[in-house]
Design an enzyme around this catalytic site. Sequence first.
Site, short mmCIF file in Angstrom:
data_model
loop_
_atom_site.label_atom_id
_atom_site.label_comp_id
_atom_site.label_asym_id
_atom_site.label_seq_id
_atom_site.Cartn_x
_atom_site.Cartn_y
_atom_site.Cartn_z
N LYS A 1 1.98 -3.74 6.53
CA LYS A 1 2.42 -3.71 5.12
C LYS A 1 3.93 -3.45 5.05
CE LYS A 1 -1.51 -4.51 3.23
NZ LYS A 1 -1.75 -5.87 2.74
N TYR B 1 -2.18 -1.33 10.91
CA TYR B 1 -2.42 -1.86 9.56
C TYR B 1 -1.28 -1.48 8.62
CZ TYR B 1 -3.89 -1.90 4.73
OH TYR B 1 -3.90 -2.08 3.37
N SER C 1 0.84 -1.20 0.00
CA SER C 1 0.00 0.00 0.00
C SER C 1 0.87 1.24 0.00
CB SER C 1 -0.85 -0.03 1.28
OG SER C 1 -1.43 1.23 1.50
P1 NAD Z 1 -10.89 -7.24 1.21
O1 NAD Z 1 -11.09 -7.22 2.68
O2 NAD Z 1 -12.07 -7.01 0.34
O3 NAD Z 1 -10.17 -8.60 0.76
C1 NAD Z 1 -9.28 -9.28 1.58
C2 NAD Z 1 -9.75 -10.73 1.66
O4 NAD Z 1 -8.86 -11.47 2.50
C3 NAD Z 1 -11.16 -10.86 2.25
O5 NAD Z 1 -11.95 -11.61 1.35
C4 NAD Z 1 -10.93 -11.60 3.56
O6 NAD Z 1 -12.02 -12.45 3.87
C5 NAD Z 1 -9.65 -12.36 3.29
N1 NAD Z 1 -8.83 -12.71 4.46
C6 NAD Z 1 -8.39 -11.88 5.44
N2 NAD Z 1 -7.63 -12.57 6.33
C7 NAD Z 1 -7.59 -13.86 5.89
C8 NAD Z 1 -6.97 -15.05 6.37
N3 NAD Z 1 -6.24 -15.06 7.48
N4 NAD Z 1 -7.14 -16.20 5.66
C9 NAD Z 1 -7.87 -16.21 4.52
N5 NAD Z 1 -8.50 -15.12 4.03
C10 NAD Z 1 -8.34 -13.96 4.70
O7 NAD Z 1 -9.75 -6.16 0.88
P2 NAD Z 1 -9.25 -5.59 -0.52
O8 NAD Z 1 -9.64 -4.16 -0.59
O9 NAD Z 1 -9.65 -6.50 -1.62
O10 NAD Z 1 -7.69 -5.64 -0.28
C11 NAD Z 1 -6.89 -6.72 -0.73
C12 NAD Z 1 -5.47 -6.48 -0.26
O11 NAD Z 1 -5.01 -5.23 -0.76
C13 NAD Z 1 -5.33 -6.41 1.26
O12 NAD Z 1 -4.10 -7.01 1.62
C14 NAD Z 1 -5.28 -4.93 1.53
O13 NAD Z 1 -4.60 -4.62 2.71
C15 NAD Z 1 -4.53 -4.43 0.31
N6 NAD Z 1 -4.79 -3.01 0.01
C16 NAD Z 1 -6.07 -2.57 -0.13
C17 NAD Z 1 -6.31 -1.21 -0.37
C18 NAD Z 1 -7.71 -0.69 -0.48
O14 NAD Z 1 -7.90 0.51 -0.33
N7 NAD Z 1 -8.72 -1.52 -0.76
C19 NAD Z 1 -5.23 -0.32 -0.48
C20 NAD Z 1 -3.94 -0.81 -0.37
C21 NAD Z 1 -3.72 -2.17 -0.13
N1 UFG Z 2 -12.33 11.26 3.67
C1 UFG Z 2 -13.33 12.13 4.04
N2 UFG Z 2 -14.47 11.61 4.57
C2 UFG Z 2 -14.67 10.27 4.75
C3 UFG Z 2 -13.64 9.39 4.35
C4 UFG Z 2 -12.47 9.93 3.82
O1 UFG Z 2 -13.19 13.34 3.91
O2 UFG Z 2 -15.73 9.86 5.24
C5 UFG Z 2 -11.09 11.83 3.09
C6 UFG Z 2 -9.84 11.48 3.87
O3 UFG Z 2 -9.64 12.35 4.95
C7 UFG Z 2 -8.78 11.56 2.77
C8 UFG Z 2 -9.54 11.09 1.52
O4 UFG Z 2 -10.92 11.26 1.81
O5 UFG Z 2 -8.40 12.90 2.58
C9 UFG Z 2 -9.29 9.62 1.20
O6 UFG Z 2 -9.57 8.84 2.36
P1 UFG Z 2 -9.64 7.25 2.32
O7 UFG Z 2 -9.93 6.78 3.70
O8 UFG Z 2 -10.55 6.81 1.24
O9 UFG Z 2 -8.17 6.84 1.86
P2 UFG Z 2 -6.76 7.04 2.58
O10 UFG Z 2 -5.84 7.59 1.54
O11 UFG Z 2 -6.87 7.78 3.84
O12 UFG Z 2 -6.36 5.55 2.95
C10 UFG Z 2 -6.52 4.51 2.01
C11 UFG Z 2 -6.68 3.20 2.74
C12 UFG Z 2 -5.42 2.83 3.40
C13 UFG Z 2 -4.33 2.83 2.43
C14 UFG Z 2 -4.20 4.18 1.77
C15 UFG Z 2 -3.12 4.20 0.74
O13 UFG Z 2 -7.69 3.29 3.70
O14 UFG Z 2 -5.53 1.53 3.92
O15 UFG Z 2 -5.45 4.47 1.16
O16 UFG Z 2 -3.28 3.12 -0.11
F1 UFG Z 2 -3.17 2.55 3.06
#
Ligand code: NAD
Ligand code: UFG
Length: 338
Positions: free
Chosen positions: A155, A151, A125
């Site tokens: 990463k 969290y 991330s």
């Molecule tokens: P998500 O929660 O939709 O998907 C993650 C999946 O992993 C879920 O289906 C959950 O049930 C499964 N899981 C969690 N722990 C597990 C375990 N111990 N064994 C088996 N399954 C397990 O999340 P996502 O948004 O699809 O994210 C996927 C990956 O990308 C994650 O590692 C997340 O941290 C990373 N990521 C997501 C974002 C974002 O904003 N969505 C940003 C940066 C990184």
């Molecule tokens: N925001 C609002 N109101 C809300 C939610 C978010 O104003 O209800 C604002 C936040 O303050 C930020 C922007 O919208 O300025 C984006 O916020 P997000 O929570 O959507 O995203 P972030 O960049 O804060 O964090 C996300 C994921 C993290 C990840 C990061 C970088 O939540 O897990 O992106 O990948 F690490």
Amino acid sequence: MAKVLVTGGAGYIGTHTLVELLAAGHEPIVIDNLVNSSAESLKRVAKISGQEVAFYKFDLCDSEKLNDLCGAENFDAVIHFAGLKAVGESVAKPLEYYQNNLQSTLTLLAAMEKHHIPSLIFSSSATVYGDPSELPLKETSRVGVGLTNPYGKTKYFIEEILRDWSAAHPDKQVTILRYFNPIGAHPSGLIGEDPQGPPNNLMPYVAQVAAGVRPELTINGNDYDTPDGTGVRDYIHVVDLARGHVAALSNPATGVRTYNLGTGKGVSVMEAVAAFEKACGHPIAYKIGPRRAGDIATCYASADLAAAELGWRATKTLDEACQDAWRWQSQNPQGFRQ
Ligand code: NAD
Ligand code: UFG
């Protein structure tokens, strides 16, 4: 054609990646314990793709089940999505986050060693950049400083573990993908982000306000040093992000490689809300609230390395992402629950 173990494949990014893997002729096999997803999402993937995906429901920390599966299948690669990802929850339950995210990764790496699986793609991330030392963020920019929650630290720690692992196993191919802010949904409207409880992230919250599920958005501060005072992020369409994984899979190289997956463009909260209003055709109610603890002002990627080495670039626009998110939200008001 590769046989690919997809951990966490029932989740938001996992399901979109399955669709792209299948379209590219690969054979994905999913492990997910459904802690943050449902099996319905995989039925939808089958509907889009016209192909079933083999699915094993168990916890990735379960070494016995994982080794049984890896012994029975001859995997070419692993895409490791599984993990807990809610920033606020990780502050309240740090041990749960360290246990789940770190232990599952260690169990997976041990199984990859034992069963000689050569290639790993890991979901990292932009959060590892902490307080950005420069903009746009490059893969070589400083990491690990100013991480404000467990969290994000998982990463960063996993990236470090992967570097140590690669040093000990130089034949392994390790690709770290640092996602910026994934948004949107598959254009079919069949799969998308399905938050459990109030969304933590901006776009799913905006989508629920647009749908009347929630009364208004709170904008977390408008006094940042940004053009309109609201936070600036690099929002990437989830289908583009999914395709980045296929590109990484198709361009193997030994050692550790790290790529930003972003668009290279910063968008403010106000601009994101305006784009969603255009997509849904009506105003989104909002109020200005205080800053959110741990937030940074601005974060966007340099996306050039992935373009140069993987031949991948994001192609979809913010407007497309909002249209696709709105289609998913309006066609599935209960998410995957029917
Ligand atoms: P998500 O929660 O939709 O998907 C993650 C999946 O992993 C879920 O289906 C959950 O049930 C499964 N899981 C969690 N722990 C597990 C375990 N111990 N064994 C088996 N399954 C397990 O999340 P996502 O948004 O699809 O994210 C996927 C990956 O990308 C994650 O590692 C997340 O941290 C990373 N990521 C997501 C974002 C974002 O904003 N969505 C940003 C940066 C990184
Ligand atoms: N925001 C609002 N109101 C809300 C939610 C978010 O104003 O209800 C604002 C936040 O303050 C930020 C922007 O919208 O300025 C984006 O916020 P997000 O929570 O959507 O995203 P972030 O960049 O804060 O964090 C996300 C994921 C993290 C990840 C990061 C970088 O939540 O897990 O992106 O990948 F690490």
